[in-house]
Design a protein around this motif. Sequence first.
Motif, PDB file in Angstrom:
ATOM      1  N   PHE A  98       1.422  -1.375   0.018  1.00  0.00           N
ATOM      2  CA  PHE A  98      -0.302   0.044   0.051  1.00  0.00           C
ATOM      3  C   PHE A  98       0.773   1.240  -0.168  1.00  0.00           C
ATOM      4  CE2 PHE A  98      -3.843  -1.771   2.483  1.00  0.00           C
ATOM      5  CZ  PHE A  98      -4.263  -2.537   1.088  1.00  0.00           C
ATOM      6  N   PRO A  99       0.683   2.108  -0.828  1.00  0.00           N
ATOM      7  CA  PRO A  99       1.098   3.253  -0.303  1.00  0.00           C
ATOM      8  C   PRO A  99       1.202   3.777   0.912  1.00  0.00           C
ATOM      9  CG  PRO A  99      -0.587   4.254  -1.798  1.00  0.00           C
ATOM     10  CD  PRO A  99      -0.804   1.931  -1.485  1.00  0.00           C
ATOM     11  N   SER A 100       2.416   4.605   1.522  1.00  0.00           N
ATOM     12  CA  SER A 100       2.078   5.420   2.259  1.00  0.00           C
ATOM     13  C   SER A 100       1.271   6.731   2.141  1.00  0.00           C
ATOM     14  CB  SER A 100       3.622   6.003   2.541  1.00  0.00           C
ATOM     15  OG  SER A 100       4.284   4.714   2.922  1.00  0.00           O
ATOM     16  N   PRO A 101       0.868   6.863   3.547  1.00  0.00           N
ATOM     17  CA  PRO A 101      -0.867   7.486   3.317  1.00  0.00           C
ATOM     18  C   PRO A 101       0.333   9.508   3.371  1.00  0.00           C
ATOM     19  CG  PRO A 101      -0.156   6.685   5.971  1.00  0.00           C
ATOM     20  CD  PRO A 101       0.835   5.990   4.776  1.00  0.00           C
ATOM     21  N   ARG A 102      -0.688  10.331   2.916  1.00  0.00           N
ATOM     22  CA  ARG A 102       0.206  11.826   2.710  1.00  0.00           C
ATOM     23  C   ARG A 102       0.173  12.591   3.780  1.00  0.00           C
ATOM     24  NH1 ARG A 102       1.408  12.992  -2.329  1.00  0.00           N
ATOM     25  NH2 ARG A 102       2.006  15.079  -0.959  1.00  0.00           N
ATOM     26  N   ASP A 103      -0.222  11.897   5.226  1.00  0.00           N
ATOM     27  CA  ASP A 103      -0.146  12.614   6.600  1.00  0.00           C
ATOM     28  C   ASP A 103       1.098  13.599   7.078  1.00  0.00           C
ATOM     29  OD1 ASP A 103      -3.058  11.322   6.705  1.00  0.00           O
ATOM     30  OD2 ASP A 103      -1.713   9.655   8.063  1.00  0.00           O
ATOM     31  N   HIS A 104       0.817  14.300   7.572  1.00  0.00           N
ATOM     32  CA  HIS A 104       1.801  15.227   7.610  1.00  0.00           C
ATOM     33  C   HIS A 104       2.080  14.372   9.160  1.00  0.00           C
ATOM     34  CE1 HIS A 104       1.450  19.001   6.148  1.00  0.00           C
ATOM     35  NE2 HIS A 104       0.948  18.351   5.712  1.00  0.00           N
ATOM     36  N   VAL A 105       3.900  13.964   9.465  1.00  0.00           N
ATOM     37  CA  VAL A 105       3.739  13.534  11.049  1.00  0.00           C
ATOM     38  C   VAL A 105       4.984  14.726  11.634  1.00  0.00           C
ATOM     39  CG1 VAL A 105       5.935  11.852  11.474  1.00  0.00           C
ATOM     40  CG2 VAL A 105       4.368  11.711   9.184  1.00  0.00           C
ATOM     41  N   TYR A 106       4.597  14.666  12.520  1.00  0.00           N
ATOM     42  CA  TYR A 106       4.947  15.998  13.751  1.00  0.00           C
ATOM     43  C   TYR A 106       4.591  17.193  12.959  1.00  0.00           C
ATOM     44  CZ  TYR A 106       6.390  11.613  15.995  1.00  0.00           C
ATOM     45  OH  TYR A 106       6.840  10.241  16.773  1.00  0.00           O
ATOM     46  N   GLY A 107       3.906  17.428  11.790  1.00  0.00           N
ATOM     47  CA  GLY A 107       3.440  18.484  11.189  1.00  0.00           C
ATOM     48  C   GLY A 107       4.050  19.173  10.500  1.00  0.00           C
ATOM     49  N   ILE A 108       5.152  17.917   9.954  1.00  0.00           N
ATOM     50  CA  ILE A 108       5.956  17.884   8.752  1.00  0.00           C
ATOM     51  C   ILE A 108       4.936  16.979   7.436  1.00  0.00           C
ATOM     52  CG2 ILE A 108       8.611  17.032   7.879  1.00  0.00           C
ATOM     53  CD1 ILE A 108       9.802  17.351  10.187  1.00  0.00           C
ATOM     54  N   ASP A 109       5.101  17.376   6.207  1.00  0.00           N
ATOM     55  CA  ASP A 109       4.507  17.149   5.258  1.00  0.00           C
ATOM     56  C   ASP A 109       5.907  15.773   4.519  1.00  0.00           C
ATOM     57  OD1 ASP A 109       4.116  16.162   2.733  1.00  0.00           O
ATOM     58  OD2 ASP A 109       3.313  17.806   2.220  1.00  0.00           O
TER      59      ASP A 109
END
Length: 158
Positions: free
Chosen positions: A143-154
């Motif tokens: 599955f592709p990685s989600p387009r979430d910000h991790v610790y506020g970083i894109d």
Amino acid sequence: MSEPSVLERWAGDYLAQRNSHHQIPPRPRSSAERRDLVRACRRTVLYAALAGILSGALIGGMEWYMREVIAGGMQDMTLKEQLPYWAGFFAVAGVVSAIEILFLYWNALRGVLKISDIAQVPLRHGSHALLIKRGLARVALEFPSPRDHVYGIDPYAR
């Protein structure tokens, strides 16, 4: 964070249920552990290759058998007369392909589980277990990685 799919949650739960590690060991990997990691990766790839070979052999052998034995050769048949043969062929090929795909996903999930076990990565305990579990499930299921910000970083920016 985006909500994982049902399949991603199931795969993550499968990994976590079969993992008993509580923390990553605070030492470098030994030579034996590194060899085991390489061996687990190679075994997973080998099983996937063997599945492809077996699937291709089954589909090819079945096509020959249906054409020569059941249909008695098709050189004198019209396309309309060949339709039952092709319908049967695609039905059997579809079943064999579906079984192969299921095996490939199971094999990848099992390979990721073995690698996480050798690496002693905790998937049930610890502050990052959920993140690691979801990541490993996505890797196994491709599955592709989600387009979430991790610790506020894109992570996809630039």
